[in-house]
Write a protein that holds these residues in place. Structure first.
Motif, PDB file in Angstrom:
ATOM      1  N   SER A   1       9.403  -0.257   6.637  1.00 25.34           N
ATOM      2  CA  SER A   1       8.753  -0.530   5.357  1.00 25.34           C
ATOM      3  C   SER A   1       7.455   0.260   5.286  1.00 25.34           C
ATOM      4  O   SER A   1       6.446  -0.143   5.882  1.00 25.34           O
ATOM      5  CB  SER A   1       8.464  -2.019   5.169  1.00 25.34           C
ATOM      6  N   VAL A   2       7.489   1.362   4.556  1.00 23.33           N
ATOM      7  CA  VAL A   2       6.280   2.173   4.374  1.00 23.33           C
ATOM      8  C   VAL A   2       5.234   1.389   3.598  1.00 23.33           C
ATOM      9  O   VAL A   2       4.027   1.517   3.850  1.00 23.33           O
ATOM     10  CB  VAL A   2       6.630   3.486   3.653  1.00 23.33           C
ATOM     11  N   LEU A   3       5.659   0.539   2.667  1.00 22.20           N
ATOM     12  CA  LEU A   3       4.708  -0.241   1.878  1.00 22.20           C
ATOM     13  C   LEU A   3       3.898  -1.197   2.739  1.00 22.20           C
ATOM     14  O   LEU A   3       2.799  -1.592   2.363  1.00 22.20           O
ATOM     15  CB  LEU A   3       5.450  -1.031   0.794  1.00 22.20           C
ATOM     16  N   ASP A   4       4.423  -1.571   3.898  1.00 24.66           N
ATOM     17  CA  ASP A   4       3.724  -2.440   4.839  1.00 24.66           C
ATOM     18  C   ASP A   4       2.957  -1.636   5.879  1.00 24.66           C
ATOM     19  O   ASP A   4       1.958  -2.111   6.407  1.00 24.66           O
ATOM     20  CB  ASP A   4       4.726  -3.355   5.543  1.00 24.66           C
TER      21      ASP A   4
ATOM     22  N   PHE B   1       1.934   1.958   5.582  1.00 31.37           N
ATOM     23  CA  PHE B   1       1.730   3.299   5.051  1.00 31.37           C
ATOM     24  C   PHE B   1       0.931   4.168   6.006  1.00 31.37           C
ATOM     25  O   PHE B   1       1.249   5.344   6.214  1.00 31.37           O
ATOM     26  CB  PHE B   1       1.024   3.253   3.690  1.00 31.37           C
ATOM     27  N   TRP B   2      -0.122   3.611   6.619  1.00 32.87           N
ATOM     28  CA  TRP B   2      -1.000   4.432   7.455  1.00 32.87           C
ATOM     29  C   TRP B   2      -0.287   4.888   8.724  1.00 32.87           C
ATOM     30  O   TRP B   2      -0.513   5.991   9.209  1.00 32.87           O
ATOM     31  CB  TRP B   2      -2.261   3.639   7.790  1.00 32.87           C
ATOM     32  N   LEU B   3       0.588   4.063   9.261  1.00 31.21           N
ATOM     33  CA  LEU B   3       1.389   4.458  10.415  1.00 31.21           C
ATOM     34  C   LEU B   3       2.372   5.551  10.022  1.00 31.21           C
ATOM     35  O   LEU B   3       2.547   6.535  10.755  1.00 31.21           O
ATOM     36  CB  LEU B   3       2.132   3.248  10.974  1.00 31.21           C
ATOM     37  N   ALA B   4       3.017   5.404   8.859  1.00 31.86           N
ATOM     38  CA  ALA B   4       3.952   6.423   8.382  1.00 31.86           C
ATOM     39  C   ALA B   4       3.236   7.752   8.174  1.00 31.86           C
ATOM     40  O   ALA B   4       3.755   8.818   8.558  1.00 31.86           O
ATOM     41  CB  ALA B   4       4.603   5.961   7.079  1.00 31.86           C
ATOM     42  N   ARG B   5       2.065   7.703   7.589  1.00 30.19           N
ATOM     43  CA  ARG B   5       1.306   8.940   7.354  1.00 30.19           C
ATOM     44  C   ARG B   5       0.922   9.603   8.665  1.00 30.19           C
ATOM     45  O   ARG B   5       0.989  10.835   8.794  1.00 30.19           O
ATOM     46  CB  ARG B   5       0.060   8.629   6.520  1.00 30.19           C
ATOM     47  N   ALA B   6       0.524   8.800   9.662  1.00 31.22           N
ATOM     48  CA  ALA B   6       0.144   9.359  10.960  1.00 31.22           C
ATOM     49  C   ALA B   6       1.339  10.003  11.653  1.00 31.22           C
ATOM     50  O   ALA B   6       1.213  11.070  12.279  1.00 31.22           O
ATOM     51  CB  ALA B   6      -0.461   8.266  11.836  1.00 31.22           C
ATOM     52  N   LEU B   7       2.502   9.369  11.581  1.00 35.15           N
ATOM     53  CA  LEU B   7       3.710   9.948  12.172  1.00 35.15           C
ATOM     54  C   LEU B   7       4.045  11.276  11.509  1.00 35.15           C
ATOM     55  O   LEU B   7       4.332  12.280  12.191  1.00 35.15           O
ATOM     56  CB  LEU B   7       4.878   8.980  12.022  1.00 35.15           C
ATOM     57  N   GLN B   8       4.003  11.306  10.194  1.00 33.71           N
ATOM     58  CA  GLN B   8       4.322  12.531   9.450  1.00 33.71           C
ATOM     59  C   GLN B   8       3.347  13.638   9.816  1.00 33.71           C
ATOM     60  O   GLN B   8       3.748  14.787  10.054  1.00 33.71           O
ATOM     61  CB  GLN B   8       4.267  12.247   7.949  1.00 33.71           C
ATOM     62  N   ALA B   9       2.058  13.318   9.880  1.00 37.55           N
ATOM     63  CA  ALA B   9       1.036  14.308  10.181  1.00 37.55           C
ATOM     64  C   ALA B   9       1.165  14.848  11.601  1.00 37.55           C
ATOM     65  O   ALA B   9       0.799  16.002  11.874  1.00 37.55           O
ATOM     66  CB  ALA B   9      -0.357  13.707   9.980  1.00 37.55           C
TER      67      ALA B   9
ATOM     68  N   ASN C   1       0.826  -1.205   0.000  1.00 36.04           N
ATOM     69  CA  ASN C   1       0.000   0.000   0.000  1.00 36.04           C
ATOM     70  C   ASN C   1       0.861   1.256   0.000  1.00 36.04           C
ATOM     71  O   ASN C   1       1.810   1.377   0.779  1.00 36.04           O
ATOM     72  CB  ASN C   1      -0.912   0.003   1.230  1.00 36.04           C
ATOM     73  N   LEU C   2       0.500   2.191  -0.865  1.00 33.97           N
ATOM     74  CA  LEU C   2       1.214   3.460  -0.960  1.00 33.97           C
ATOM     75  C   LEU C   2       0.219   4.544  -1.342  1.00 33.97           C
ATOM     76  O   LEU C   2      -0.247   4.596  -2.481  1.00 33.97           O
ATOM     77  CB  LEU C   2       2.328   3.373  -1.996  1.00 33.97           C
ATOM     78  N   GLY C   3      -0.128   5.390  -0.386  1.00 32.49           N
ATOM     79  CA  GLY C   3      -1.143   6.407  -0.632  1.00 32.49           C
ATOM     80  C   GLY C   3      -2.466   5.754  -0.972  1.00 32.49           C
ATOM     81  O   GLY C   3      -2.910   4.815  -0.311  1.00 32.49           O
ATOM     82  N   SER C   4      -3.085   6.220  -2.033  1.00 29.26           N
ATOM     83  CA  SER C   4      -4.367   5.644  -2.454  1.00 29.26           C
ATOM     84  C   SER C   4      -4.180   4.469  -3.403  1.00 29.26           C
ATOM     85  O   SER C   4      -5.157   3.889  -3.873  1.00 29.26           O
ATOM     86  CB  SER C   4      -5.210   6.727  -3.147  1.00 29.26           C
ATOM     87  N   ARG C   5      -2.932   4.091  -3.666  1.00 31.84           N
ATOM     88  CA  ARG C   5      -2.656   3.020  -4.608  1.00 31.84           C
ATOM     89  C   ARG C   5      -2.241   1.740  -3.873  1.00 31.84           C
ATOM     90  O   ARG C   5      -1.610   1.800  -2.821  1.00 31.84           O
ATOM     91  CB  ARG C   5      -1.553   3.421  -5.584  1.00 31.84           C
TER      92      ARG C   5
END
Length: 282
Positions: A111-114, A116-124, A57-61
């Motif tokens: 692994s952002v691909l594994d 992604f939602w955790l990475a996005r939450a950290l960034q936000a 998973n990467l963004g909406s893709r």
């Protein structure tokens, strides 16, 4: 697809329901995993697939993972999940417990691909993310800011998604082996987040003062983190009789209890299954 050295069986009282949670490792053998799924299909309330996702998973893709899709086709009756629902709906709530960290603390997501939602939450939340996929998955000693990695991912994943899973991710008994690498990536961050097997495989000797965000740990794993000097463990799944199940096991239990994905946080909260922060240096 993991090692059977980490197998466990736990009986849980969930209000009016009792769940028998069991982990069965297949030592990286695809044929054995396929046979086991076929054998259990229609005989249990839910199945969780570990070691292989249905998609990257990467963004909406999303990009299909061939091994995950193949194993999913072996199951005809029982609901089968890969943990992505837990990772999307529950895991990002762990970030609320990091308010004690200085603003701008950097995070390595192995692994952002594994995750992604955790990475996005950290960034936000103000914790700049370093994507470790190139290093931990492709064995290239590189880390990229999340925005850069997403651009590179959109360009390369249609091809890279077809690489053998065993090349990208430790399977079977390889999960118990340690090959400390990428010290320069670990040294640049305060937070280390993502799949435990990726983290453990490359764990540096010193983790002094760092926060580790992961699931699927055993008492021995948590002792290892303590010995290496990690200050905090933010467990994204609860600890049952010493074992912290992986995301796929947690999602399977929620499905067995009748929950749909948007209902996961509410049910997990009701059962006391939300992420928890543990101090490792007391």
């Amino acid at each position: 697809m993991g090692t059977n050295c980490r197998d466990y069986q736990v009986k849980l009282n969930c209000g009016q329901e009792t769940i028998l949670l069991e982990r069965r490792g297949c030592n990286g053998r695809l044929d054995l995993a396929a046979r086991l799924l076929k054998k259990l299909d229609g005989r249990v309330d839910a199945l969780g697939l570990g070691g292989a996702n249905f998609n990257y998973n990467l963004g909406s893709r999303c990009y299909p993972c061939p091994v995950g899709r193949y194993l999913a086709r072996q199951v005809k009756e029982t609901p089968l999940v890969d943990g992505s629902g837990w990772k999307q709906w529950v895991e990002p709530r762990a970030i609320d417990q990091l308010a004690f960290l200085p603003p701008g603390s950097r995070a390595l997501v192995v692994s952002v691909l594994d995750r992604f939602w955790l990475a996005r939450a950290l960034q936000a939340a103000g914790y700049p993310v370093l994507a470790g996929d190139a290093a931990f998955g492709l064995k290239l000693p590189l880390g990229f800011p999340l925005s850069t990695f997403m651009i590179l991912g959109y360009l390369t994943m249609p091809l890279l998604a077809h690489l053998p899973l065993g090349y990208l991710y430790p399977l079977g008994h390889d999960q118990e082996k340690s090959h400390p690498h990428y010290h320069h990536l670990f040294a640049r961050v305060k937070i280390i987040a993502g799949d435990w097997h990726f983290i453990r495989r490359h764990l540096p000797i010193s983790l002094t003062g760092k926060v580790v965000i992961t699931s699927g740990t055993t008492p021995g794993d948590r002792e290892l983190l303590r010995q290496r000097g990690a200050a905090w463990l933010l467990a994204t799944t609860p600890v049952f009789e010493g074992f912290s199940p992986a995301a796929n096991a947690m999602e399977a239990m929620l499905v067995a209890l009748g929950a749909a994905a948007p209902q996961y946080p509410a049910l997990a909260g009701k059962l006391g299954w939300l992420p928890s922060l543990y101090c490792l240096q007391k």
